[in-house]
Design a protein around this motif. Structure first.
Motif, PDB file in Angstrom:
ATOM      1  N   LEU A   1      11.274  14.320  17.928  1.00  0.00           N
ATOM      2  CA  LEU A   1      12.123  13.782  16.973  1.00  0.00           C
ATOM      3  C   LEU A   1      11.271  12.563  16.276  1.00  0.00           C
ATOM      4  CD1 LEU A   1      14.791  14.060  15.239  1.00  0.00           C
ATOM      5  CD2 LEU A   1      15.786  12.422  16.904  1.00  0.00           C
ATOM      6  N   HIS A   2      11.515  12.472  15.045  1.00  0.00           N
ATOM      7  CA  HIS A   2      10.851  11.324  14.040  1.00  0.00           C
ATOM      8  C   HIS A   2      11.809  10.672  13.390  1.00  0.00           C
ATOM      9  CE1 HIS A   2       6.423  12.090  14.648  1.00  0.00           C
ATOM     10  NE2 HIS A   2       6.888  13.625  14.757  1.00  0.00           N
ATOM     11  N   LEU A   3      12.226   9.291  13.561  1.00  0.00           N
ATOM     12  CA  LEU A   3      13.202   8.477  13.028  1.00  0.00           C
ATOM     13  C   LEU A   3      12.592   7.598  11.754  1.00  0.00           C
ATOM     14  CD1 LEU A   3      14.949   7.274  16.304  1.00  0.00           C
ATOM     15  CD2 LEU A   3      15.449   9.330  15.031  1.00  0.00           C
ATOM     16  N   SER A   4      13.449   7.243  11.002  1.00  0.00           N
ATOM     17  CA  SER A   4      12.944   6.375  10.080  1.00  0.00           C
ATOM     18  C   SER A   4      12.462   4.798  10.729  1.00  0.00           C
ATOM     19  CB  SER A   4      13.953   6.076   8.947  1.00  0.00           C
ATOM     20  OG  SER A   4      15.127   5.425   9.606  1.00  0.00           O
ATOM     21  N   ALA A   5      11.577   4.589   9.799  1.00  0.00           N
ATOM     22  CA  ALA A   5      10.754   3.341  10.083  1.00  0.00           C
ATOM     23  C   ALA A   5      11.666   2.091   9.257  1.00  0.00           C
ATOM     24  CB  ALA A   5       9.290   3.218  10.246  1.00  0.00           C
TER      25      ALA A   5
ATOM     26  N   ALA B   1      -1.165  19.659   3.109  1.00  0.00           N
ATOM     27  CA  ALA B   1      -1.402  18.889   4.139  1.00  0.00           C
ATOM     28  C   ALA B   1      -1.842  17.547   3.749  1.00  0.00           C
ATOM     29  CB  ALA B   1      -2.369  19.311   5.380  1.00  0.00           C
ATOM     30  N   ASP B   2      -2.398  17.230   2.535  1.00  0.00           N
ATOM     31  CA  ASP B   2      -3.010  16.202   1.741  1.00  0.00           C
ATOM     32  C   ASP B   2      -2.108  15.720   0.973  1.00  0.00           C
ATOM     33  OD1 ASP B   2      -5.745  17.007  -0.330  1.00  0.00           O
ATOM     34  OD2 ASP B   2      -3.756  18.024   0.145  1.00  0.00           O
ATOM     35  N   GLY B   3      -0.633  15.713   0.760  1.00  0.00           N
ATOM     36  CA  GLY B   3       0.121  15.468  -0.300  1.00  0.00           C
ATOM     37  C   GLY B   3       0.195  13.918  -0.392  1.00  0.00           C
ATOM     38  N   ASP B   4       1.167  13.682  -1.286  1.00  0.00           N
ATOM     39  CA  ASP B   4       1.555  12.409  -1.979  1.00  0.00           C
ATOM     40  C   ASP B   4       2.176  11.542  -0.696  1.00  0.00           C
ATOM     41  OD1 ASP B   4       0.077  12.821  -3.746  1.00  0.00           O
ATOM     42  OD2 ASP B   4       1.485  13.195  -5.239  1.00  0.00           O
ATOM     43  N   ASP B   5       2.570  12.227   0.363  1.00  0.00           N
ATOM     44  CA  ASP B   5       3.764  11.694   1.342  1.00  0.00           C
ATOM     45  C   ASP B   5       3.183  10.306   1.636  1.00  0.00           C
ATOM     46  OD1 ASP B   5       5.931  11.534   2.970  1.00  0.00           O
ATOM     47  OD2 ASP B   5       5.364  12.700   4.551  1.00  0.00           O
ATOM     48  N   ASP B   6       4.154   9.103   1.501  1.00  0.00           N
ATOM     49  CA  ASP B   6       3.826   7.807   1.895  1.00  0.00           C
ATOM     50  C   ASP B   6       5.084   7.319   2.713  1.00  0.00           C
ATOM     51  OD1 ASP B   6       2.697   5.512   1.870  1.00  0.00           O
ATOM     52  OD2 ASP B   6       2.868   4.904  -0.072  1.00  0.00           O
ATOM     53  N   THR B   7       5.369   8.161   3.829  1.00  0.00           N
ATOM     54  CA  THR B   7       6.441   7.779   4.431  1.00  0.00           C
ATOM     55  C   THR B   7       6.056   7.554   5.957  1.00  0.00           C
ATOM     56  OG1 THR B   7       7.782   9.380   3.497  1.00  0.00           O
ATOM     57  CG2 THR B   7       8.557   8.762   5.620  1.00  0.00           C
ATOM     58  N   VAL B   8       6.672   6.319   6.459  1.00  0.00           N
ATOM     59  CA  VAL B   8       6.222   5.899   7.763  1.00  0.00           C
ATOM     60  C   VAL B   8       7.395   6.299   8.630  1.00  0.00           C
ATOM     61  CG1 VAL B   8       5.465   3.954   9.306  1.00  0.00           C
ATOM     62  CG2 VAL B   8       4.761   4.359   7.134  1.00  0.00           C
ATOM     63  N   THR B   9       7.313   6.878  10.140  1.00  0.00           N
ATOM     64  CA  THR B   9       8.479   7.017  10.764  1.00  0.00           C
ATOM     65  C   THR B   9       7.983   6.491  12.224  1.00  0.00           C
ATOM     66  OG1 THR B   9       7.587   9.205  11.533  1.00  0.00           O
ATOM     67  CG2 THR B   9       9.055   9.271   9.642  1.00  0.00           C
ATOM     68  N   VAL B  10       8.997   6.591  13.031  1.00  0.00           N
ATOM     69  CA  VAL B  10       8.688   6.138  14.619  1.00  0.00           C
ATOM     70  C   VAL B  10       9.139   7.480  15.366  1.00  0.00           C
ATOM     71  CG1 VAL B  10       9.016   3.584  14.273  1.00  0.00           C
ATOM     72  CG2 VAL B  10      11.055   5.107  14.766  1.00  0.00           C
ATOM     73  N   GLN B  11       8.304   7.714  16.388  1.00  0.00           N
ATOM     74  CA  GLN B  11       8.463   8.836  17.315  1.00  0.00           C
ATOM     75  C   GLN B  11       9.689   8.584  18.355  1.00  0.00           C
ATOM     76  OE1 GLN B  11       4.877  10.429  19.050  1.00  0.00           O
ATOM     77  NE2 GLN B  11       3.769   9.242  17.402  1.00  0.00           N
ATOM     78  N   SER B  12      10.558   9.568  18.444  1.00  0.00           N
ATOM     79  CA  SER B  12      11.606   9.609  19.549  1.00  0.00           C
ATOM     80  C   SER B  12      11.489  10.896  20.511  1.00  0.00           C
ATOM     81  CB  SER B  12      12.803   9.557  18.698  1.00  0.00           C
ATOM     82  OG  SER B  12      14.030   9.420  19.731  1.00  0.00           O
ATOM     83  N   ASP B  13      12.352  10.977  21.266  1.00  0.00           N
ATOM     84  CA  ASP B  13      12.304  12.107  22.524  1.00  0.00           C
ATOM     85  C   ASP B  13      12.267  13.436  21.730  1.00  0.00           C
ATOM     86  OD1 ASP B  13      11.972  10.321  24.312  1.00  0.00           O
ATOM     87  OD2 ASP B  13      14.281   9.814  24.169  1.00  0.00           O
ATOM     88  N   ASP B  14      11.830  14.461  22.261  1.00  0.00           N
ATOM     89  CA  ASP B  14      12.077  15.899  21.659  1.00  0.00           C
ATOM     90  C   ASP B  14      11.146  16.147  20.534  1.00  0.00           C
ATOM     91  OD1 ASP B  14      13.290  16.540  24.207  1.00  0.00           O
ATOM     92  OD2 ASP B  14      15.081  15.805  23.337  1.00  0.00           O
TER      93      ASP B  14
END
Length: 324
Positions: free
Chosen positions: A303-307, A288-301
């Motif tokens: 779902l996470h979309l690309s920022a 859970a504390d990995g190197d992920d440096d990704t930003v997303t935006v929240q959608s319905d149900d």
């Protein structure tokens, strides 16, 4: 020399894991500056270099001065910085998370926002401290009562073991010297553990304020985590130090605590405990504390979309996205 504004921010890949850092470094009566990605402590005896990325918590004692550049590199390295005093006063802290992922923060908030899951985490914390008891089904009042009795029993047991007289816990905020030697040692141990817990909590990206036992304070979760190791580590060591000598309680306790933390790999254990507490229903807590440096935006149900994209439909279409 390269200016702060021109330096590239360190990514999680370049930072030392919280569990592999020095628990804390204590400095007093010196000037704290920076040299590249190290901090320097300059006093009458010369200059000492300390790699900033190896520090969990920097404790700044009386007579210290710290520069803006030193604070910048410490923040980028994810180190917590605490000002401490001879009177046992410490409050200010800062640092930047070692992770760019919000996974643990979101999981913590989710557990905290539901009263039932919040109580479940409080019970899990109690069982971490006292594994010989089953707290399932206990109310919060019952948990607090049992915790209070166990801590009192710990004080009496350690007093009997070391021969140090115990007349109860006495601490006046802002007046470290008002307590007897063993109370001073307990206070010094608690202050160090708060700094260490704060460093680990912030380095993992969790919120220091969302506590499961403590509440209403910006460090509630820090107090929760520090208390996990009080009866196992802090209190016994405080009685040991008080039994040896009544002089220089604070400095001797800090040195002994630092050694004990290293011997028991407490930082690594603290990281593991936090993950297991806030991610009890997942099988991937260890990543859970990995190197992920990704930003997303929240959608319905869910779902996470690309920022970084405009999600307005193209003219003449039912949906879609276009870049900014």
């Amino acid at each position: 020399m390269t200016t702060i504004s021109q330096r590239t921010a360190l990514s999680p890949r370049h930072l030392t894991r919280a569990g592999e850092r020095l628990s804390f470094v204590y400095l007093e009566r010196c000037l704290v500056h920076r040299d590249a990605n190290a901090i320097t402590a300059q006093d009458a005896d010369g200059t000492t270099h300390i790699p900033s990325a190896t520090i969990g918590t920097l404790l700044l004692g009386p007579g210290t001065r710290v520069t803006h550049q030193a604070m910048s590199v410490l923040a980028d390295s994810g180190a917590a910085v605490c000002w401490v005093g001879e009177q046992g006063v410490r409050y200010y802290a800062s640092g930047r998370a070692l992770t760019r992922s919000a996974a643990l923060a979101e999981a913590q908030a989710l557990q905290w926002a539901n009263t039932r899951s919040r109580l479940a985490v409080a019970r899990a914390m109690y069982q971490l401290r006292f594994p010989d008891e089953d707290p399932s089904g206990l109310t919060r009042k019952e948990l607090l009562g049992r915790e209070g009795r166990r801590v009192k029993d710990c004080y009496r047991t350690q007093s009997s073991r070391t021969g140090v007289p115990w007349h109860g816990r006495h601490y006046t905020p802002g007046d470290f010297s008002s307590g007897d030697p063993v109370n001073q040692a307990i206070t010094a141990a608690a202050q160090c553990m708060y700094g260490i817990a704060h460093a680990v909590v912030t380095s993992l990206g969790c919120s220091p304020a969302l506590g499961f036992v403590h509440s209403g304070h910006e460090l509630s979760f820090v107090l929760d985590i520090a208390d996990l190791y009080k009866t196992e580590l802090g209190i016994p060591l405080a009685f040991d130090i008080a039994a040896e000598d009544e002089e220089d309680i604070g400095p001797r306790l800090r040195r002994a605590l630092r050694d004990r933390i290293h011997e028991t790999s407490l930082l690594d254990r603290c990281v593991t405990d936090i993950k297991r507490l806030v991610l009890p229903r997942t099988n991937n807590w260890h990543t859970a504390d990995g190197d992920d440096d990704t930003v997303t935006v929240q959608s319905d149900d869910g779902l996470h979309l690309s920022a970084g994209r405009n999600h307005s439909p193209e003219p003449g279409t039912a949906g879609g996205a276009m870049t900014w």
